[in-house]
Design a protein around this motif. Structure first.
Motif, short mmCIF file in Angstrom:
data_model
loop_
_atom_site.label_atom_id
_atom_site.label_comp_id
_atom_site.label_asym_id
_atom_site.label_seq_id
_atom_site.Cartn_x
_atom_site.Cartn_y
_atom_site.Cartn_z
N ALA A 1 0.82 -1.21 0.00
CA ALA A 1 0.00 0.00 0.00
C ALA A 1 0.86 1.26 0.00
O ALA A 1 0.55 2.25 -0.69
N ALA A 2 1.95 1.25 0.77
CA ALA A 2 2.84 2.41 0.83
C ALA A 2 3.50 2.67 -0.51
O ALA A 2 3.62 3.83 -0.95
N ILE A 3 3.93 1.61 -1.16
CA ILE A 3 4.58 1.77 -2.47
C ILE A 3 3.58 2.29 -3.50
O ILE A 3 3.89 3.19 -4.30
N ALA A 4 2.37 1.75 -3.48
CA ALA A 4 1.35 2.22 -4.42
C ALA A 4 1.03 3.70 -4.20
O ALA A 4 0.89 4.47 -5.16
N LYS A 5 0.92 4.11 -2.93
CA LYS A 5 0.62 5.52 -2.64
C LYS A 5 1.77 6.42 -3.07
O LYS A 5 1.53 7.50 -3.65
N ALA A 6 2.99 6.00 -2.83
CA ALA A 6 4.14 6.80 -3.25
C ALA A 6 4.19 6.94 -4.77
O ALA A 6 4.54 8.01 -5.30
N GLN A 7 3.83 5.89 -5.49
CA GLN A 7 3.78 5.96 -6.95
C GLN A 7 2.77 7.01 -7.39
O GLN A 7 3.04 7.81 -8.30
N GLN A 8 1.61 7.03 -6.76
CA GLN A 8 0.58 8.01 -7.11
C GLN A 8 1.04 9.43 -6.82
O GLN A 8 0.85 10.35 -7.63
N GLN A 9 1.68 9.62 -5.67
CA GLN A 9 2.11 10.96 -5.28
C GLN A 9 3.19 11.50 -6.21
O GLN A 9 3.15 12.67 -6.61
N THR A 10 4.16 10.68 -6.55
CA THR A 10 5.21 11.14 -7.45
C THR A 10 4.69 11.35 -8.86
O THR A 10 5.14 12.26 -9.57
N SER A 11 3.74 10.54 -9.28
CA SER A 11 3.17 10.72 -10.62
C SER A 11 2.46 12.06 -10.73
O SER A 11 2.49 12.70 -11.80
N ARG A 12 1.81 12.51 -9.65
CA ARG A 12 1.14 13.81 -9.69
C ARG A 12 2.16 14.94 -9.84
O ARG A 12 1.92 15.91 -10.58
N ILE A 13 3.31 14.82 -9.14
CA ILE A 13 4.36 15.84 -9.31
C ILE A 13 4.88 15.80 -10.74
O ILE A 13 5.05 16.84 -11.40
N GLU A 14 5.11 14.63 -11.25
CA GLU A 14 5.68 14.44 -12.59
C GLU A 14 4.78 15.01 -13.68
O GLU A 14 5.25 15.48 -14.72
N ALA A 15 3.47 14.95 -13.44
CA ALA A 15 2.51 15.39 -14.46
C ALA A 15 2.31 16.90 -14.47
O ALA A 15 1.59 17.42 -15.34
N LEU A 16 2.89 17.64 -13.56
CA LEU A 16 2.70 19.08 -13.51
C LEU A 16 3.24 19.76 -14.77
O LEU A 16 4.37 19.46 -15.21
N PRO A 17 2.49 20.69 -15.35
CA PRO A 17 3.08 21.52 -16.42
C PRO A 17 4.24 22.32 -15.85
O PRO A 17 4.14 22.88 -14.75
N LEU A 18 5.33 22.38 -16.56
CA LEU A 18 6.51 23.07 -16.05
C LEU A 18 6.21 24.52 -15.67
O LEU A 18 6.78 25.05 -14.71
#
Length: 669
Positions: free
Chosen positions: A50-67
């Motif tokens: 669960a922790a790994i899945a949540k971390a994946q979601q959180q980093t993906s949101r940062i990664e998807a930000l328009p520069l």
């Protein structure tokens, strides 16, 4: 020893015993108290996933930000939140892998940490994620420092390398973690018991006989826990028994760990070359206070020059002592490594009237722990309140830590003090939960030791203060961001606060407080304290020559052409006055080099330079609460959010000096 974090990144009553009020407090906890959950094997797997899945979601949101929309809140602060959420699960599981009573749970924890390492590596190789942190422009200095730390980690994990090289770095990092875990398990789970006859235990105190396990034939069964091994080597009269125990202890990692060590060295060299660096030492030290391997080599050469002749004189003294004890001509006396602790102990008894085993009566274990808490309370302006909470073993104790002036809850500490099967074998502080002021997060640290239940030698008292220094660094930290909290500092600085705190285990002003924790203990008078300090200085040549050997061996394995680990060790140890013991395989149990102290073992002595220099700020009053509070505010509270060299200069008001360190290693301080 400070155990690595996974990079997620006053006068008066000092102690409240576990009374009815304390038990009630556990039911009505103060804001901020966190009781660590204890998971079984199945729960560890579930929580980890669960922790790994949540971390994946959180980093993906940062990664998807328009520069164009990147800002501190959606990058730096969001990373801080991800680090906290991951730490809640992963760093706790890391601890459970070292202390859990169930082997299945420990194995599940190791599996989780491997998966978390794989995930972290994958995060730090994402180019799009990296670009978001390059783009963010924090104004606050601590946020700028965190950005710089993160960019360095991205780069050190291969984000700027080509696709093929990046993939290879990922494979290497993950393999190194798997090898480290296997190496540690081979030492931790070694249940070997050596059988010794009653005659072979001649010289050991009665308490040692009483607590030792026996086989059906009445032989004493001794393992590799420190309360078994260390007193035996210092007191057992039978030389052949000491030699047998010494060899078994040196070989406790087994042949497999030698194979692991060699593979680790090869992989580290390969990874460094993928970055265009000549060796792993350059890869590591460029991010340290030392900056480059040449500075480390020069420092270690200075240590060797300072202690070389002193070591030779000390070995000759021991040889003369052995000759006299055995009634042999001096020419026929040879000191083996299994003799050193034994004849040093004899020398301390005869020259200084100091008997380490007899000192256990002065330092009963639990009152000594309370004494250390009392010292910290008066020095740093905090209070400790024992509370009964659930834990992973019945021996474990928990304390709330509060600010003495305001009464505000600051943090929590757990103490796991005594040896048991399957437990981590050394002494260390585990920074399970790091602080974050921005998130309103309080820290938790865990002290793990393997002490004798009845009492401590003075050597063990110093170990206790050392490791408790790491704990204090963790729980008195007040950093803005979680990844910078507590002991998450440069490896060649991390030992300094804890090395400095050792001093309070041997000074008359702090020892005077022991009586308030132990009403029936013998009193350590001024003469005994003076003799303790003189005895401590004795043997510094041998001690620091050994530290020099460990550090130079580590640097050799991290060098341009690392040879076979055992062959390298045999060659280097053979060049010392005490030589090499044929058949012993020390590298197979040298977990520092297999883990986070690789190309960094020199940091123990590098840190000690700073520790002993920072002591000078206390002048002639080591219990000065004003200086103690300043140390808390400048050094401990800032963790890694300010560069270590800046903090040291800020605390001292000048550039650091190595004068006290070189006086220490030559027995003159």
């Amino acid at each position: 020893m400070r155990v690595r974090r996974l990079n997620w990144a006053v006068p008066g009553a000092f102690l409240m015993a576990a009374s009815a009020a304390a038990i009630a407090a556990a039911s009505h906890p103060p804001a901020g108290r966190v009781v660590l959950p204890v998971y079984g094997a199945a729960e560890i797997k579930t929580v980890c996933a669960a922790a790994i899945a949540k971390a994946q979601q959180q980093t993906s949101r940062i990664e998807a930000l328009p520069l164009a929309r990147v800002n501190v809140a959606n990058t730096i602060d969001a990373w801080n939140r991800m680090s906290i959420d991951a730490e809640n699960a992963i760093d706790l599981i890391y601890l459970l892998g070292s202390v859990h009573t169930d082997k299945a749970a420990r194995d599940a924890a190791d599996e989780c940490i491997l998966k978390a390492t794989e995930m972290r590596t994958e995060f730090m190789q994402r180019e799009a994620l990296y670009r978001r942190f390059v783009a963010v422009k924090p104004a606050a200095p601590h946020a700028r420092k965190l950005k710089r730390d993160l960019l360095e980690e991205f780069e050190d994990t291969g984000v700027a390398l080509g696709v093929e090289a990046r993939g290879r770095v990922k494979t290497i990092i993950n393999r190194l973690e798997a090898l480290r875990q296997e190496f540690d398990r081979n030492v931790r789970d070694n249940k070997t018991r050596l059988a010794f006859s009653a005659d072979e235990l001649r010289g050991m105190p009665q308490d040692y006989h009483d607590k030792a396990k026996r086989d059906a034939q009445g032989n004493y069964l001794l393992g590799f826990d420190y309360p078994d091994y260390i007193p035996f080597m210092a007191n057992a009269d039978d030389e052949a028994a000491r030699k047998r125990y010494y060899a078994a202890f040196q070989n406790r990692g087994g042949e497999r760990n030698l194979v692991i060590m060699n593979e680790i060295s090869r992989l580290r060299l390969e990874m460094a070359k993928l970055y265009g660096l000549p060796d792993y030492a350059h890869y590591v030290i460029r991010r340290r206070m030392a900056e480059k391997p040449g500075n480390v080599a020069a420092f270690l050469d200075g240590v060797k020059d300072a202690v070389r002749e002193l070591e030779k004189r000390e070995v000759e003294e021991l040889r003369a002592s052995k000759a006299a004890a055995l009634g042999r001509p001096l020419a026929d006396a040879v000191i083996g490594r299994w003799d050193v602790a034994y004849y040093q102990e004899k020398m301390r008894k005869s020259r200084f009237a100091i008997d380490q085993e007899a000192l256990r009566a002065y330092f009963p274990t639990l009152p000594s722990i309370e004494w250390a808490l009392n010292v910290a309370s008066r020095l740093y302006g905090v209070t400790f309140h024992q509370v009964q909470v659930p834990a992973w073993h019945e021996d474990v104790r928990y304390y709330d830590v509060r600010d003495a002036r305001s009464g505000k809850f600051l943090s929590g500490i757990y103490l796991d003090l005594f040896p048991r099967d399957g437990k981590y074998k050394h002494a260390a502080a585990f920074p399970v939960r790091s602080v974050s002021k921005k998130a309103g997060r309080t820290p938790v640290s865990v002290l793990v030791t393997n002490f004798d239940r009845k009492g401590l030698t003075h050597d063990e008292v110093e170990t206790m203060f050392h490791e408790f220094g790491h704990v204090l660094h963790g729980v008195l930290s007040r950093t803005d961001y979680n990844p910078q909290g507590g002991t998450n500092v440069m490896r060649d600085f991390v030992e300094a606060p804890s090395q400095m705190f050792e001093e309070w285990g041997r000074r008359a002003e702090s020892i005077a407080l022991l009586g308030s924790s132990c009403n029936n203990c013998p009193v350590l008078g001024g003469d005994l304290i003076r003799r303790l300090d003189e005895a401590r200085k004795y043997g510094s040549g041998i001690k620091y020559s050994r530290q020099h050997l460990y550090a130079t061996f580590d640097m050799a394995l991290a060098g341009k052409d690392p040879a076979d680990a055992l062959a390298t060790w045999v060659r280097m140890e053979s060049e010392t006055p005490l030589g090499h013991v044929a058949g012993t395989q020390f590298p197979g149990s040298f977990g520092h080099v297999a883990g986070g102290y690789a190309a960094g073992y020199y940091g123990y002595m590098w840190s000690e330079v700073l520790a002993l220099d920072m002591l000078s700020a206390f002048g002639g009053n080591i219990m000065n609460p004003k200086v103690g509070r300043r140390f808390r505010d400048v050094i401990l509270a800032n963790g890694g959010q300010v560069p270590a060299q800046v903090l040291v200069q800020r605390f001292l008001g000048r550039e650091p000096s190595n004068k006290a360190f070189f006086a220490e290693i030559t027995g003159k301080r």
